[in-house]
Scaffold this active site. Structure first.
Site, PDB file in Angstrom:
ATOM      1  N   HIS A 107       0.839  -1.213   0.000  1.00  0.00           N
ATOM      2  CA  HIS A 107       0.000   0.000   0.000  1.00  0.00           C
ATOM      3  C   HIS A 107       0.872   1.261   0.000  1.00  0.00           C
ATOM      4  CE1 HIS A 107      -3.996  -1.934   1.024  1.00  0.00           C
ATOM      5  NE2 HIS A 107      -3.148  -2.928   1.134  1.00  0.00           N
ATOM      6  N   ASP A 126      -5.453   6.009   2.073  1.00  0.00           N
ATOM      7  CA  ASP A 126      -5.778   4.633   1.744  1.00  0.00           C
ATOM      8  C   ASP A 126      -7.229   4.388   2.167  1.00  0.00           C
ATOM      9  OD1 ASP A 126      -4.125   1.790   1.310  1.00  0.00           O
ATOM     10  OD2 ASP A 126      -5.969   1.603   2.478  1.00  0.00           O
TER      11      ASP A 126
HETATM   12  C1  UDX Z   1      -0.153  -6.594  -0.112  1.00  0.00           C
HETATM   13  C2  UDX Z   1      -1.099  -7.776  -0.307  1.00  0.00           C
HETATM   14  O1  UDX Z   1      -0.503  -8.975   0.082  1.00  0.00           O
HETATM   15  C3  UDX Z   1      -1.522  -7.842  -1.768  1.00  0.00           C
HETATM   16  O2  UDX Z   1      -2.410  -8.959  -1.934  1.00  0.00           O
HETATM   17  C4  UDX Z   1      -2.230  -6.549  -2.144  1.00  0.00           C
HETATM   18  O3  UDX Z   1      -2.606  -6.600  -3.511  1.00  0.00           O
HETATM   19  C5  UDX Z   1      -1.318  -5.367  -1.868  1.00  0.00           C
HETATM   20  O4  UDX Z   1      -0.874  -5.382  -0.489  1.00  0.00           O
HETATM   21  P1  UDX Z   1       2.239  -7.582  -1.038  1.00  0.00           P
HETATM   22  O5  UDX Z   1       1.850  -8.935  -0.580  1.00  0.00           O
HETATM   23  O6  UDX Z   1       3.413  -6.962  -0.416  1.00  0.00           O
HETATM   24  O7  UDX Z   1       0.973  -6.593  -0.971  1.00  0.00           O
HETATM   25  O8  UDX Z   1       2.474  -7.739  -2.612  1.00  0.00           O
HETATM   26  P2  UDX Z   1       2.503  -6.690  -3.794  1.00  0.00           P
HETATM   27  O9  UDX Z   1       1.160  -6.064  -4.014  1.00  0.00           O
HETATM   28  O10 UDX Z   1       3.068  -7.431  -4.935  1.00  0.00           O
HETATM   29  O11 UDX Z   1       3.493  -5.530  -3.320  1.00  0.00           O
HETATM   30  C6  UDX Z   1       4.856  -5.822  -3.080  1.00  0.00           C
HETATM   31  C7  UDX Z   1       5.667  -4.596  -3.488  1.00  0.00           C
HETATM   32  O12 UDX Z   1       6.978  -4.770  -2.989  1.00  0.00           O
HETATM   33  C8  UDX Z   1       5.766  -4.456  -5.005  1.00  0.00           C
HETATM   34  O13 UDX Z   1       5.623  -3.092  -5.377  1.00  0.00           O
HETATM   35  C9  UDX Z   1       7.163  -4.960  -5.331  1.00  0.00           C
HETATM   36  O14 UDX Z   1       7.768  -4.257  -6.418  1.00  0.00           O
HETATM   37  C10 UDX Z   1       7.920  -4.701  -4.048  1.00  0.00           C
HETATM   38  N1  UDX Z   1       8.944  -5.728  -3.818  1.00  0.00           N
HETATM   39  C11 UDX Z   1       8.595  -7.035  -3.694  1.00  0.00           C
HETATM   40  C12 UDX Z   1      10.267  -5.317  -3.752  1.00  0.00           C
HETATM   41  O15 UDX Z   1      10.567  -4.125  -3.884  1.00  0.00           O
HETATM   42  N2  UDX Z   1      11.221  -6.262  -3.537  1.00  0.00           N
HETATM   43  C13 UDX Z   1      10.927  -7.588  -3.405  1.00  0.00           C
HETATM   44  O16 UDX Z   1      11.844  -8.386  -3.223  1.00  0.00           O
HETATM   45  C14 UDX Z   1       9.581  -7.995  -3.474  1.00  0.00           C
END
Ligand code: UDX
Length: 455
Positions: free
Chosen positions: A24, A116
Site C-alpha cells: 500500500h 488509503d
Molecule cells: C499486499 C497484499 O498482500 C496484496 O495482496 C495486495 O494486492 C497489496 O498489499 P504484497 O503482498 O506486499 O501486498 O504484494 P505486492 O502487491 O506485490 O506488493 C509488493 C511490493 O513490494 C511491489 O511493489 C514490489 O515491487 C515490491 N517488492 C517485492 C520489492 O521491492 N522487492 C521484493 O523483493 C519484493
C-alpha cells in the site's frame, strides 16, 4: 495549476497517508511522486508502525502520526486485525486531529489529503477540519468491485464460502468463482466484512477515487464501479510505478542490488524471477519443495527469500546441498529492487503470489506468470491473470518439487508459457500506450490535477 483554498491562499501541496504495508505504501508514494512532478509539494503522514524513511524522499515533509496499534496486534502479522485496531485507536484519541490541525496550520495550503481506503478514522478527522479527502485504491478495479458487491455476496449465499462450492462461478462477477473472492479463505469473516464495509464507506465519503490500474486492462470493472459509485471522479491512473520517477523508492527492507550485476551475466529471457511479496509466508517443508523444484528445473532463477518468509525460522532454511546444486545458475537474496529486476532483459518469467503491485509490474514488463496466491485479493488477481488475460497459470494444490519443476519448464520453455508470454507482451504494449501524453492514464492524472484544484 495548484488549487485555491477557501481562505484564498493558493494550495501548493498535497497530503498523503498510506496504509503501513509495503503493497500500500509503494503505490501511494508513486502517486505522491507523480503529483510532485506536476508541481505540488508533498507532506507524508505515516504511522510509527512500519514508519517510512524520510531520507528516501528528502524533498517531502514527513509527519509521524500515533497509530495506537497494540504491540501484540502489531506482532500478529494479521493485516485485518491491524487495520481494525489502528482505526479504533485513532478514533478514540484526539492525536490524529492534533497532528493534522498542526500540519494544516503551518505550511502551504493543502489541496486535499490522499488516504488509503482503510483509513476511515483519518477521513473523519479530515472532514472535521474541513480538509477534502481523496482515496487511492491500491488493488485492482476488480477487487474494489468485489468490495462493493460484498453485501450481495452474503445475501446470495456465496459467502461465507462452503467447501463444496469453492469452484462455483459468481455469476454477477465473472470470471470469479467463490474461491477467488477476497479473503474467502479466511476464518475471521465478520472482521473482513467490517473492513470491506469501512473501506467502501471511506470511498463513498471521498471527493474522488484513484485506482492503480489502467482503462484497457479493466474496462468492464471500471464501468461497474462508475455505475455504482456517486463520487465525483473515478480515475484509472496506473500503472503508477511506471509514471513515478522513483518506483522502488519506498522500500521498508534493504534492496540487495547485487542481483542486477548477476542478471547482467545471464542470457536474455532465461531467468525465472521468484518472489512472494512482503507478507506471504510458507512452512519449512514448502520452502524445501520450492527450492528443489527450482533446482531440478534446470532453469536459472533469482529467488527472494525474505527473512520472515518461512514460518518459525529466520529464512536461512536452505541447505548447503541446495546452494551447491545451483551454483552459478541461481541467486537467492532477501529483498530485490523488484521493478528493476522485472525490467531487466535477462528475466523471462515471474513466479509470484499475485499481490496486485507484483501482478501489475509483471504485466508492465510483458512477463508471463506462475501464480501461487495465498490471501486477500491474490486469488482474484490470479483468476484474472489465468482466465481473463491469459498471461499465466495457477500452481494449485500442495507444493511438490515435481509439480513445481514441470510448471517452471512449462512457463519458460513450454507452449502454454509461450502463449502467455505473447499475450503479456500485448498487454505491455497497452501499458506503454496508456502512459503516452495522450494515453488514458496520463489524461487521468491531468484530470486529477484539475479536480484537485477545484476542491
Ligand atoms: C499486499 C497484499 O498482500 C496484496 O495482496 C495486495 O494486492 C497489496 O498489499 P504484497 O503482498 O506486499 O501486498 O504484494 P505486492 O502487491 O506485490 O506488493 C509488493 C511490493 O513490494 C511491489 O511493489 C514490489 O515491487 C515490491 N517488492 C517485492 C520489492 O521491492 N522487492 C521484493 O523483493 C519484493
Amino acid at each position: 495549476m495548484a488549487s485555491v483554498n477557501g481562505d484564498g491562499r493558493r494550495a501548493r501541496r498535497v497530503l498523503v497517508f498510506p496504509l503501513p504495508f509495503q503493497g500500500h505504501i509503494n503505490p501511494m508514494m508513486q502517486l505522491a511522486d507523480v503529483l510532485h512532478s506536476r508541481g505540488l509539494g508533498v507532506t507524508v503522514l505515516h504511522t510509527r508502525f512500519n514508519a517510512l524513511d524520510p531520507a528516501l524522499h528528502p524533498e517531502y515533509a514527513f509527519v509521524a502520526v500515533p497509530d495506537g496499534i497494540p504491540a501484540d496486534v502489531a506482532a500478529s502479522g494479521s493485516i485485518i486485525s491491524i487495520i481494525l485496531a489502528m482505526n479504533a485507536a485513532m478514533e478514540a484519541s484526539g492525536a490524529v486531529h492534533d497532528v493534522l490541525a498542526s500540519v494544516l496550520a503551518d505550511g502551504p495550503a493543502a489541496a486535499c489529503l490522499f488516504i488509503d481506503a482503510n483509513l476511515l478514522a483519518v477521513q473523519k478527522v479530515a472532514a472535521a477540519l474541513g480538509l477534502p479527502t481523496m482515496v487511492l485504491r491500491t488493488g485492482s478495479a476488480a477487487c474494489f468491485s468485489c468490495f462493493l458487491a460484498y453485501p450481495m455476496l452474503h445475501q446470495k449465499g456465496y459467502l461465507p464460502p462452503k467447501e463444496s462450492q469453492l469452484y462455483t462461478p459468481v455469476d454477477e462477477l465473472p470470471p470469479l468463482r467463490v474461491r477467488d473472492l477476497f479473503f474467502s479463505s479466511s476464518n475471521n469473516h465478520e472482521m473482513v466484512r467490517q473492513v470491506l464495509a469501512r473501506a467502501t464507506e471511506t470511498v463513498r465519503n471521498s471527493h474522488g477515487l484513484v485506482i492503480n490500474t489502467f482503462e484497457a486492462l479493466e474496462t468492464a470493472e471500471l464501468d461497474m464501479i462508475r455505475r455504482e459509485l456517486e463520487v465525483a471522479v473515478v480515475l484509472a491512473a496506473g500503472p503508477l510505478h511506471k509514471l513515478s520517477t522513483r518506483g522502488n523508492g519506498s522500500s521498508l527492507l534493504q534492496q540487495d542490488r547485487t542481483c542486477i550485476e548477476w542478471l547482467d551475466t545471464q542470457a536474455a529471457g532465461s531467468v525465472l524471477y521468484v518472489s512472494f511479496g512482503s507478507l506471504a509466508s510458507m512452512d519449512p517443508g514448502e520452502l524445501s519443495e520450492v527450492a528443489w523444484g527450482l533446482a531440478n528445473s534446470g532453469q536459472p532463477f533469482l529467488w527472494v527469500v525474505r527473512p520472515d518468509l518461512v514460518r518459525g525460522s529466520d529464512g536461512s532454511g536452505l541447505s548447503e546441498g541446495f546452494h551447491r546444486a545451483v551454483e552459478g545458475r541461481a541467486k537467492v537474496i532477501p529483498w530485490a529492487p523488484q521493478q528493476e529486476v522485472l525490467a531487466h532483459s535477462a528475466v523471462g518469467g515471474f513466479w509470484t503470489h499475485n499481490g496486485w503491485n507484483s501482478t501489475l509490474e509483471s504485466i508492465s514488463e510483458g512477463h508471463p506468470m506462475i501464480c501461487r496466491p495465498q490471501f486477500a485479493d491474490q486469488m482474484m488477481n490470479t483468476r484474472y491473470v489465468e482466465a481473463a488475460w491469459g498471461v499465466g497459470f495457477e500452481l494449485e494444490g500442495k507444493l511438490e518439487r515435481k509439480k513445481i519443476e514441470e510448471a517452471i519448464r512449462n512457463l519458460m520453455k513450454g507452449s502454454q508459457g509461450e502463449l502467455a508470454r505473447e499475450r503479456a507482451r500485448e498487454l505491455k504494449k497497452k501499458v506503454i500506450s496508456c502512459l503516452e501524453s495522450d494515453g488514458s492514464s496520463s489524461l487521468a492524472i491531468d484530470k486529477l490535477i484539475e479536480h484537485m484544484s477545484s476542491l
